[in-house]
Design an enzyme around this catalytic site. Sequence first.
Site, mmCIF file in Angstrom:
data_model
loop_
_atom_site.group_PDB
_atom_site.id
_atom_site.type_symbol
_atom_site.label_atom_id
_atom_site.label_comp_id
_atom_site.label_asym_id
_atom_site.label_seq_id
_atom_site.Cartn_x
_atom_site.Cartn_y
_atom_site.Cartn_z
ATOM 1 N N GLU A 88 0.827 -1.209 0.000
ATOM 2 C CA GLU A 88 0.000 0.000 0.000
ATOM 3 C C GLU A 88 0.862 1.261 0.000
ATOM 4 O O GLU A 88 0.745 2.131 0.858
ATOM 5 C CB GLU A 88 -0.968 -0.001 1.184
ATOM 6 C CG GLU A 88 -2.029 -1.070 1.086
ATOM 7 C CD GLU A 88 -3.087 -0.989 2.177
ATOM 8 O OE1 GLU A 88 -4.189 -1.507 1.975
ATOM 9 O OE2 GLU A 88 -2.797 -0.396 3.246
ATOM 10 N N GLU B 155 -6.647 -7.213 -1.196
ATOM 11 C CA GLU B 155 -7.220 -7.105 0.144
ATOM 12 C C GLU B 155 -8.647 -6.585 0.062
ATOM 13 O O GLU B 155 -8.933 -5.663 -0.705
ATOM 14 C CB GLU B 155 -6.436 -6.113 1.024
ATOM 15 C CG GLU B 155 -5.073 -6.533 1.484
ATOM 16 C CD GLU B 155 -4.470 -5.487 2.421
ATOM 17 O OE1 GLU B 155 -5.242 -4.740 3.067
ATOM 18 O OE2 GLU B 155 -3.235 -5.404 2.491
#
Length: 684
Positions: free
Chosen positions: A162, A319
């Site tokens: 991320e 995710e």
Amino acid sequence: MAAPLTSRFPYAKGPDGSRRLGYGADYNPEQWPREVWEEDVRLMREAGVNVVSLAIFSWARLQPTSDTWDFTWLDEIMDLLHAGGVGVDLATATASPPPWLTTAHPEILPVTAHGETLWPGARQHWRPTSPVFREHALRLVREMARRYADHPALVAWHVNNELGCHNVYDYSDDAATAFRAWLRRRYTTLDALNDAWGTAFWSQRYSDWAQILPPRLAASHANPTQQLDFKRFSSDALKEHLLAEREVLRELTPDVPVTTNFMVMSGTKGMDYADWAGEVDFVANDHYVVPGPQDRDELSFAANLTSGIAGHRPWFLMEHSTSAVNWQPINLPKQPGELARDSLLHVAHGADAVCFFQWRQSRAGAEKYHSAMVPHAGRDSDLFRSVVALGDTLERLAPIAGSEREPARVAVLFDWDSWWASEQDSHPTSRLDYHREALDWYSALLRLGIRADVVPAHGTDLSGYDLVIAPVLHVLPQPLAKELTRYVEGGGHLVTTYFSAIVDENDHIHLGGYPGALRELLGIRIEEFGPLPDGATVGLDTPAQALTGSLWTDRIGVDGPDVEVIARYRTGSYADRPAVTRRATGRGSASYVSTRLGAGGLAALLPALLEPAGVGSELPEQARGLVERVVRRDAGSRYVFLVNRSDEPVTLPGVSGDVLVGPPVSDAGIALPPRGVAVLRTPA
């Protein structure tokens, strides 16, 4: 300029070697005793898990000190997973530097615009431009690549994690040095930079590159082009870190695909993922639902945009959550059926892998209340039973692996420069929300049962679309303006909105009246904006019904008899003036909507805008707004996804095809249960 899009997708393999959809989660075995690991692999097999992301936050465990390494535990878990038939998307573990590194080198810590240091204790406490951090991170990447290059469990590399989630904007001295180098590459000369930044204003002219700083806390509004360029630079700085890790991995493991997990979702705007997409071997995304009236619309919008960024090639849902998250003010669990519906809606929009954060719910740490595939309650829980059921569903959907989303007839353009620039300070209103306006148009299309693609504004071939919607396309360079003009003259139908086509790539106004770069195409001229105070609204009259606008109005002047007024203001300062216009030109048309109508108002207006393009709903009237229909296809088949967006049963008549997932088809059609999904296969 981004590299061409590729797709080296790490497909899971069935027992016969055939492709199947990926299914799994982030896995953090270092949080658990050794005896739990074998149970984890058994439960993964029970659930149908075939891929996990591993070692994401393991740097401190892998490198306990600057001079020592410990890979024994990772070797063992890699072997266990391979023996259990589970592939590994192996992270480079650089997302969170260990305490020994930040203690020895506090100069790697990010600095805010206020000059405050972001200290260790959470994650992502590193500067994207720190040469010291880069040196240590790449050393770790090399060690991991050499050690696991030939491990049979390795299916992909997962760079960092991320990128930019918490450290996208760093105002440190390292960032200042890197910003100046970035500006030199962009502008070459100080004269060109001074011109682009408009530094004649407020005596800001630079005579030496060393004088230039990031837009740190200042006495008043910082230079707007400096702010915009710093946003561009910050996205590029993170991309450069991605490339640095990627190059090490490609050198040492050229046959293993490399990716990183994007965050295409509401509120995450610091990274220009359309620019990044060509730098990875396949696109991966993380998405979390934020509860609200448009939560499922936003999920669909984000998955759709991820597909657009990926060039409609298969992508990886790295995710999402099985149920509640831990970071909202109130963290609501998902309702029965939502886990599967959310997952399959991503699959409908092109995801060929469905993964969660995380496999086993943590018992300690900041995310211990974040849901997982194996909850605190363990295997004997409704949540784990839902996880197992989804694994079975994905196994039945194996035939769709490798198929691509079927293009829609409508496109919604999304542009990071416009997102960044339209919401900066010193504007007609500070209430403008670029993402919300784009989402409203998409929500309105969903209400009408009309499929649309969400695609990047730059680099997308628009010629295949009958209608293109460009909401708040604020930053409009001349090349894109010419492309939109060619699109309309060639028979396409363009719809744009307030505060569009106002500035060029340097955030300089297109002079001569608004909406500058599209003024001639639209056949209108606006001399002054009319933003509305909080709570104020205006009425609009259309041939069909009265509508209500908010946020913005424009005093529109019509240039020429070929401009049709679709709606007029009924109230407000511009009463009786045009509010929505359309100009036929060439074989197409260009329309302008001058106020914020919200999803409901746009749904009422859209039929008039869709009519010249000949676009209508693909769903029966009773299912519109309740069911989303998405199509994937390959050389031999079309796969039709019917997703019940509501909490009530919905029956769709006239449905045919072989049912891969969902209730059977009867003479009455197909009856979708609340939050239910059906997938049907028909010949291509």
